[in-house]
Design a protein around this motif. Structure first.
Motif, PDB file in Angstrom:
ATOM      1  N   LEU A  21       0.833  -1.209   0.000  1.00  0.00           N
ATOM      2  CA  LEU A  21       0.000   0.000   0.000  1.00  0.00           C
ATOM      3  C   LEU A  21       0.866   1.256   0.000  1.00  0.00           C
ATOM      4  O   LEU A  21       0.560   2.235  -0.685  1.00  0.00           O
ATOM      5  N   LYS A  22       1.941   1.226   0.777  1.00  0.00           N
ATOM      6  CA  LYS A  22       2.826   2.390   0.818  1.00  0.00           C
ATOM      7  C   LYS A  22       3.567   2.566  -0.507  1.00  0.00           C
ATOM      8  O   LYS A  22       3.856   3.690  -0.923  1.00  0.00           O
ATOM      9  N   GLN A  23       3.874   1.462  -1.160  1.00  0.00           N
ATOM     10  CA  GLN A  23       4.608   1.517  -2.422  1.00  0.00           C
ATOM     11  C   GLN A  23       3.737   2.028  -3.571  1.00  0.00           C
ATOM     12  O   GLN A  23       4.172   2.846  -4.387  1.00  0.00           O
ATOM     13  N   TRP A  24       2.478   1.540  -3.661  1.00  0.00           N
ATOM     14  CA  TRP A  24       1.674   1.818  -4.845  1.00  0.00           C
ATOM     15  C   TRP A  24       0.358   2.544  -4.580  1.00  0.00           C
ATOM     16  O   TRP A  24      -0.329   2.938  -5.533  1.00  0.00           O
ATOM     17  N   GLY A  25      -0.036   2.690  -3.327  1.00  0.00           N
ATOM     18  CA  GLY A  25      -1.284   3.392  -3.032  1.00  0.00           C
ATOM     19  C   GLY A  25      -2.475   2.732  -3.696  1.00  0.00           C
ATOM     20  O   GLY A  25      -2.697   1.526  -3.581  1.00  0.00           O
ATOM     21  N   ASP A  26      -3.253   3.527  -4.411  1.00  0.00           N
ATOM     22  CA  ASP A  26      -4.464   3.010  -5.054  1.00  0.00           C
ATOM     23  C   ASP A  26      -4.184   2.212  -6.320  1.00  0.00           C
ATOM     24  O   ASP A  26      -5.123   1.719  -6.965  1.00  0.00           O
ATOM     25  N   TYR A  61      -2.636  -4.838  11.981  1.00  0.00           N
ATOM     26  CA  TYR A  61      -2.965  -5.593  10.773  1.00  0.00           C
ATOM     27  C   TYR A  61      -4.423  -5.335  10.362  1.00  0.00           C
ATOM     28  O   TYR A  61      -4.740  -5.320   9.177  1.00  0.00           O
ATOM     29  N   GLU A  62      -5.272  -5.150  11.346  1.00  0.00           N
ATOM     30  CA  GLU A  62      -6.687  -4.875  11.049  1.00  0.00           C
ATOM     31  C   GLU A  62      -6.834  -3.572  10.282  1.00  0.00           C
ATOM     32  O   GLU A  62      -7.656  -3.464   9.369  1.00  0.00           O
ATOM     33  N   THR A  63      -6.029  -2.581  10.621  1.00  0.00           N
ATOM     34  CA  THR A  63      -6.065  -1.313   9.891  1.00  0.00           C
ATOM     35  C   THR A  63      -5.767  -1.527   8.417  1.00  0.00           C
ATOM     36  O   THR A  63      -6.430  -0.966   7.529  1.00  0.00           O
ATOM     37  N   THR A  64      -4.756  -2.365   8.138  1.00  0.00           N
ATOM     38  CA  THR A  64      -4.430  -2.693   6.745  1.00  0.00           C
ATOM     39  C   THR A  64      -5.553  -3.489   6.099  1.00  0.00           C
ATOM     40  O   THR A  64      -5.932  -3.246   4.951  1.00  0.00           O
ATOM     41  N   ALA A  65      -6.108  -4.444   6.845  1.00  0.00           N
ATOM     42  CA  ALA A  65      -7.134  -5.328   6.295  1.00  0.00           C
ATOM     43  C   ALA A  65      -8.404  -4.577   5.910  1.00  0.00           C
ATOM     44  O   ALA A  65      -9.142  -5.005   5.008  1.00  0.00           O
ATOM     45  N   LEU A  66      -8.686  -3.475   6.573  1.00  0.00           N
ATOM     46  CA  LEU A  66      -9.929  -2.747   6.334  1.00  0.00           C
ATOM     47  C   LEU A  66      -9.822  -1.718   5.210  1.00  0.00           C
ATOM     48  O   LEU A  66     -10.797  -1.046   4.901  1.00  0.00           O
ATOM     49  N   THR A  67      -8.670  -1.600   4.578  1.00  0.00           N
ATOM     50  CA  THR A  67      -8.558  -0.698   3.428  1.00  0.00           C
ATOM     51  C   THR A  67      -9.233  -1.334   2.214  1.00  0.00           C
ATOM     52  O   THR A  67      -9.341  -2.561   2.107  1.00  0.00           O
ATOM     53  N   ASP A  68      -9.675  -0.508   1.298  1.00  0.00           N
ATOM     54  CA  ASP A  68     -10.377  -1.011   0.116  1.00  0.00           C
ATOM     55  C   ASP A  68      -9.467  -1.841  -0.782  1.00  0.00           C
ATOM     56  O   ASP A  68      -9.939  -2.686  -1.544  1.00  0.00           O
TER      57      ASP A  68
END
Length: 434
Positions: A21-26, A61-68
């Motif tokens: 996510l940090k590397q490529w974002g959306d 990890y939950e924060t990451t898991a809840l991203t779209d």
């Protein structure tokens, strides 16, 4: 759009997803696959149930898991439901973050006797892993032998030694709590091939043994090197040895029901028994250039339970090169072959802490970025979903896990954070699925 598949939802898997996510974002979609319907791997079923503060990392990890851009895909076994080749056909990069869930074998006569366990299965039993919930160890003998000088050996010894009241606030599963409540184990012998200066036990975990209500640790002063030699140790090791010296200075454990004995310079040679384990044959050792060398002096420890805590290895996956000696996937700094990578324990073997997996995840994403550029236009998530529908694969998503989580919390006994489901079928029912 780049499509990444991560196999394994433990720390290495989620740190790799965070790095993507940090590397490529959306511009990335990440699917995290797991054989079980529940995420977090080692955090859920490997970390000791009385170490709840460590389990708190799952909130990250939950924060990451809840991203779209990230999706949990539980209840899917790679190698059974679909092959690695099929996964690679769908995703630009496949990252194996499967950890090291299997016990290394002792390689000793008698290790297959009943009531001899590896730490992965024994820890899985008291942590409620579905694969080990039915283990049913017999705790009817007064002596247990724990083989190994690392933190897992300490965890096992501590769990065996604790009183019922000391499990308050833990998420140990009820079947293990009931068995431990009626346990007849009163002597726990921790075998180490080398000496106090070579242990892999950390100060915090060692220090906990001094605060058990009904048990006390004991060290033979003859096993301790001269105190002046402690100066050559790193600070962490020095603190650990200081604990061992304190255990030795405390003397006998006359006022406690359970004793935890550290038996250093002791190499197991055979597990003895007929219908089940009855004793462990041990050879006394000495150090030569830092290695344990047998002296020829042997003795026997009568025991009805043996737990080997000597390390782990990664599960093999069909058509993926495997390093038999290292117990991990064969790789070159995380690269296995074009489009296929590994991270965490699956890459380097079972070394380091939970936090060690974070830089590992970021490093592998940098390599993936070098290799795949803007992506290759593969089908990714929609392609997998179509294949899953075609094969009747039932996916458990993170929103389903949240329902399982709520049900476990609601079912908790007084003072416990949750009561884990130990059967996959019950997990799927709790998720509202059939």
């Amino acid at each position: 759009m780049r499509h990444i598949a991560i196999v394994g939802s433990g720390p290495a898997g989620y740190y790799t997803a965070e790095a993507a996510l940090k590397q490529w974002g959306d511009s990335v979609r990440v699917d995290i696959f797991d054989t079980l319907p529940v995420p977090f791997g080692l955090i859920r079923t490997g970390v000791a149930p009385d170490h709840q503060s460590i389990k708190g990392v799952s909130r990250r990890y939950e924060t990451t898991a809840l991203t779209d851009n990230v999706r949990f895909v539980g209840n899917v076994m790679i190698g059974r439901d679909l092959s690695i080749d099929e996964l690679q056909d769908l995703y630009d990069a496949v990252v194996l973050a499967t950890g090291a869930p299997n016990d290394r074998k002792l390689g000793l006569p008698g290790e297959d006797l009943p009531n001899v366990f590896g730490s992965a299965s024994f820890v899985g039993w008291y942590n409620g892993h579905p694969h080990f919930a039915g283990l049913d160890p017999a705790l009817s003998h007064d002596t247990a032998v724990v083989i190994g000088n690392g933190n897992v050996a300490l965890d096992v010894a501590r769990i065996l030694a604790k009183s019922q009241e000391e499990f308050a606030g833990s998420d140990i599963v009820s079947h293990a709590l009931s068995a431990l409540d009626t346990s007849q184990v009163r002597r726990i012998v921790i075998l180490g091939r080398r000496g106090p200066h070579q242990i892999a036990m950390t100060p915090k975990e060692l220090g906990e043994l001094a605060h058990l209500s009904r048990a006390c640790p004991r060290v033979d002063t003859a096993d301790l090197p001269a105190e002046t030699e402690d100066a050559a140790l790193d600070p962490g090791q020095r603190k650990s040895v200081t604990h061992l010296r304190a255990f030795a200075a405390a003397g006998p454990c006359a006022d406690r029901d359970v004793v935890i004995e550290f038996d250093f310079f002791a190499a197991p040679k055979a597990i003895i028994g007929c219908e089940r384990v009855e004793a462990v044959e041990v050879e006394r050792t000495r150090l030569e250039d830092g290695k344990a060398v047998g002296t020829g002096e042997t003795y026997s420890i009568p025991a009805g339970l043996v737990i080997a805590c000597i390390g782990y290895q990664t599960s093999k996956i069909p058509d993926v090169p495997f390093d038999e000696r290292g117990g991990r996937f064969a790789n070159d700094e995380g690269r296995i072959r074009p489009g296929l990578y590994c991270v965490g324990w699956a890459r380097r073997g079972p070394t380091g802490t939970i936090g060690t997996n974070r830089p590992d995840g970021f490093a592998i994403v940098e390599k993936i970025a070098e290799d795949i550029g803007d992506g290759s236009g593969k089908a990714g998530r929609p392609g997998f979903d179509a294949l899953a529908d075609e094969r009747g694969i039932q996916i458990i998503k993170f929103t389903d896990w949240q329902k399982i989580d709520e049900a476990e919390i609601a079912n908790a006994r007084d003072g416990a954070p949750r009561e884990k489901f130990v059967a996959v079928e019950r997990m799927i029912e709790a998720a509202g699925r059939t």
